[in-house]
Design an enzyme around this catalytic site. Structure first.
Site, PDB file in Angstrom:
ATOM      1  N   GLU A 198       0.897  -1.251  -0.086  1.00 15.73           N
ATOM      2  CA  GLU A 198      -0.045  -0.044  -0.045  1.00 15.73           C
ATOM      3  C   GLU A 198       0.933   1.067   0.003  1.00 15.73           C
ATOM      4  O   GLU A 198       1.647   1.571   0.947  1.00 15.73           O
ATOM      5  CB  GLU A 198      -0.967  -0.107   1.460  1.00 15.73           C
ATOM      6  CG  GLU A 198      -2.104  -1.271   1.295  1.00 15.73           C
ATOM      7  CD  GLU A 198      -2.655  -1.388   2.605  1.00 15.73           C
ATOM      8  OE1 GLU A 198      -2.761  -0.374   3.299  1.00 15.73           O
ATOM      9  OE2 GLU A 198      -3.117  -2.528   2.833  1.00 15.73           O
ATOM     10  N   ASP A 205      -5.188   9.628  10.523  1.00 18.26           N
ATOM     11  CA  ASP A 205      -3.859   9.155  10.949  1.00 18.26           C
ATOM     12  C   ASP A 205      -3.497   9.667  12.248  1.00 18.26           C
ATOM     13  O   ASP A 205      -3.451  10.825  12.585  1.00 18.26           O
ATOM     14  CB  ASP A 205      -2.745   9.421   9.654  1.00 18.26           C
ATOM     15  CG  ASP A 205      -3.228   8.460   8.369  1.00 18.26           C
ATOM     16  OD1 ASP A 205      -3.361   7.395   8.751  1.00 18.26           O
ATOM     17  OD2 ASP A 205      -3.379   8.958   7.470  1.00 18.26           O
TER      18      ASP A 205
END
Ligand SMILES: Cc1ncc(COP(=O)(O)O)c(C=O)c1O
Lengths: 270, 398
Positions: free
Chosen positions: A52, A63
């Site tokens: 990824e 995040d």
């Protein structure tokens, strides 16, 4: 509909039942522009089956501090969408590892959905994960992604209802990303992840039936991965990998240390 | 023309939507259902309106600004006095509304972001009044320039968390609040401070502020027997402006003007003039105009006013901009500061620097008005919180 099988789909079709897929996340351009391709190829040699590649964004609101840091560093290093596609083309010269671009929707919109999907498809990307474009908003990109043979991978979380899981499964192609904890990305203590994950995975298994399932968020060791992915097809590591890079970079031999971390993740020993 | 936005899926024209991580989907769905229920719940509505009356101090006055009117020698200027709301700005209309919703939904913990600190103070106030735990995210730079409001929030029992990422202002405080929400979604309610964020926030926040425009309409009708010619409001995320404009949107003869912060100038990169300079994109959960680079990275905004120092804008404003129903212009730091002084001297009202952006545009607007035109400015907040910035500004000018 998807015309042709992507590398992601072939990967899961060819895997044996007890085999666990290890997917690694790295922000493109972190820790520097030059290393990304070499890191990806090294991850593959050392046990990763899926990559990824993060498309850095200035405001990554799902995040934690680790990926925020990696994104900011990559942006300071001068990462751009064109450079990301260049990296993918470079990887494709010597590798057929399934590769997913992961990132927020805004840079994609700015680049242009059509242009983005076209270049992604042509450079050898197999799928997309866009955390802030849930199924509700998928129409902004889904048709174009299909057209260029890109699998769209959606997420389920511990607070997703059974009905929601079935909906996500329907929309996803390639696999379903199972977020193991409610929270932002970031490595966590093993118990915190294992605690509630079992019941969640049970629900995932009975509702996500079309797609393979990978579990991610918070995994930082072979032991974590083993416990958490017992009942699914594999696991995803991101923040812990970036933490490992951050610890060694730019000391001499940092890449070897990182690759040995990757082997430990996959095999339990370097 | 009938005005019906947003659609069921949260779109104002092509703007809005729910661009949030999967973890927040259940929270947003739960919120949508709960909010919908309150719309037809007389008990909820009565409690909200009673609080606005007895606690916030509504209806706020509509003051005729006679000396300011004389100053420009054209149309009549009225001020809608949101500065007279308890806590000193319009923000509390929304904070109280959302808090009642949080209570109804059984949430025990409240979080919010704040720029100028007015939304933080309003939220901390509502939490104190109802006994809720309260965490406020605020950029380090804003904590410095709005210190009075930091002290107020702390005295009210809120925990103020300093945000040091990015530009250390409102955008980054919002990022951190969303991260908190993602992490504590089960027991936490996020009280967003403007008409931004994923659906249903822009609609819900607008509706909690529409009382501003509704009162203005009634008050002006009593006072003048007619509708205004112009409405003027400052726009950060856009909550005071939309609350003021919304009840007039179907009155086609009422012209509306939203004023963005141009910072050092809309032609510089030290600006917060989102509509003037921005392009379409997704920030904080909705599609709207925003300040961004060619690569789609969000750019840092600049304004002397912490409450307008934001690179995005509510999706409804983007829609009203594209459809030309509302016109938007920029006002610079120094124009706004001159307006702070003008209103203080002429009317004995020290406005917030945010509000002063709207007032500054009177310099451009008034010369084109007629004697019998009526202009209403939404006086969104008072300037006590800004005294440090104001004093420093004028001592540097000397
Ligand atoms: C007094 C005042 N006016 C205006 C604003 C700008 O916000 P909005 O555009 O949502 O009204 C703020 C924000 O903090 C404020 O405190």
């Amino acid at each position: 509909m998807i015309a042709q099988k992507t590398r992601i789909q072939s990967l899961f079709e060819n895997k044996s039942d007890d085999e666990k897929i290890m997917s690694l996340f790295i922000s493109a351009g972190y820790p520097d522009l030059e290393s990304t391709v070499e890191l990806i190829l090294g991850f593959e040699v050392n046990g990763a089956e899926l990559i990824e590649l993060g498309m850095p964004f200035s405001d990554p609101l799902a995040d934690g501090p680790t990926i925020q840091y990696a994104s900011n560093t990559a942006i300071s290093n001068g990462i751009t969408m064109s450079k990301i596609f260049e990296m993918v083309r470079e990887v494709r010269k010597s590798s057929e590892i399934p590769l997913i671009l992961m990132g927020y929707i805004n840079p994609i919109l700015k680049y242009g959905v059509e242009r983005f999907c076209k270049e992604a498809g042509e450079s050898g990307v197999d799928g997309l994960i866009i955390p802030d474009a849930p199924v509700e908003e998928s129409s902004i990109i889904s048709k174009t992604a299909d057209e260029y043979n890109l699998n769209l991978i959606y997420l389920v979380a511990p607070n997703s209802t059974n009905e929601r899981m079935r909906l996500v499964d329907q929309h996803s192609n390639g696999f379903v990303y199972c977020v193991s904890v409610t929270g932002v990305t970031g490595a966590r203590e093993g118990e915190e992840v294992a605690k509630s994950v079992e019941r969640f995975i049970d629900r995932v298994k009975s509702n996500v039936t079309k797609n393979p399932k990978l579990v991610g968020f918070g995994i930082k060791s072979y032991e974590d991965a083993k416990v958490i992915s017992k009942e699914v097809d594999g696991f995803i590591v991101g923040s812990a990998l970036i933490d490992a890079i951050r610890k060694e970079y730019p000391k001499k031999g940092w890449k070897d240390k990182v690759f040995s971390f990757v082997r430990k993740l996959k095999f339990g020993k370097a | 023309m009938k005005y019906t936005a947003p659609t069921k899926t949260g779109y104002f024209g092509e703007y809005g939507g729910k661009f949030v991580p999967e973890i927040l989907i259940p929270a947003i769905e739960e919120l949508e259902i709960a909010y919908e229920e309150t719309q037809n719940d007389p008990v909820f509505q009565k409690e909200y309106h009673d609080l606005l009356q007895e606690y916030v101090g509504r209806p706020t006055k509509l003051t005729y600004a006679n000396r300011l009117t004389e100053h420009y020698r054209r149309g009549k200027i009225y001020l809608k006095r949101e500065d007279l709301c308890h806590t000193g700005a319009h923000k509390i209309n929304n904070a109280i509304g959302q808090l009642l919703l949080a209570r109804k939904m059984g949430k025990s913990r409240i979080i919010a972001e704040t720029g100028a600190g007015q939304h933080g103070v309003a939220t901390a106030t509502a939490c104190a009044k109802f006994g809720f735990d309260c965490v406020i995210y605020m950029g380090a730079e804003d904590m410095e320039r709005q210190k009075l409001n930091v002290d107020r929030m702390q005295l009210l029992g809120a925990e103020v968390r300093e945000v040091t990422s990015g530009s250390q202002t409102l955008k980054d405080a919002t990022n951190e609040a969303i991260r908190d929400w993602v992490t504590n979604v089960d027991d936490t309610f996020y009280i967003i401070g403007s008409v931004v964020g994923p659906h249903p926030y822009p609609m819900m926040t607008r509706n909690f502020h529409r009382v501003i425009g509704e009162e203005t309409k009634d008050q002006l009708k009593k006072e003048e027997g007619r509708l205004p010619n112009y409405l003027l409001a400052c726009v950060g995320g856009g909550s005071n402006a939309i609350g003021f404009f919304y009840p007039f949107l179907e009155d086609e003869d009422v012209k509306m003007i939203g004023i963005e912060a141009a910072g050092l100038g809309a032609d510089t990169d030290q600006t917060a003039a989102t509509l003037t300079k921005g392009t379409r994109g997704v920030l904080h959960g909705s599609l709207s105009y925003l300040l961004q680079s060619d690569e789609g990275q969000i750019q840092l905004a600049h304004s002397i006013s912490a409450g307008l120092d934001y690179p995005g804008i509510g999706p409804e404003h983007s829609y009203l901009y594209d459809t030309n129903r509302v016109h938007y212009f920029g006002v610079t730091d120094s124009e706004a500061m001159a307006a702070v002084k003008l209103l203080s001297i002429k009317e004995g009202i020290i406005p917030a620097i945010e509000t002063a952006h709207a007032l500054a545009y009177l310099d451009k607007l008034m010369p084109i008005t007629q004697k019998d035109d009526i202009v209403v400015v939404n006086c969104s907040g008072r300037g006590d919180k800004d005294m440090k910035t104001i004093s420093e500004w004028f001592s540097e000018q000397k």
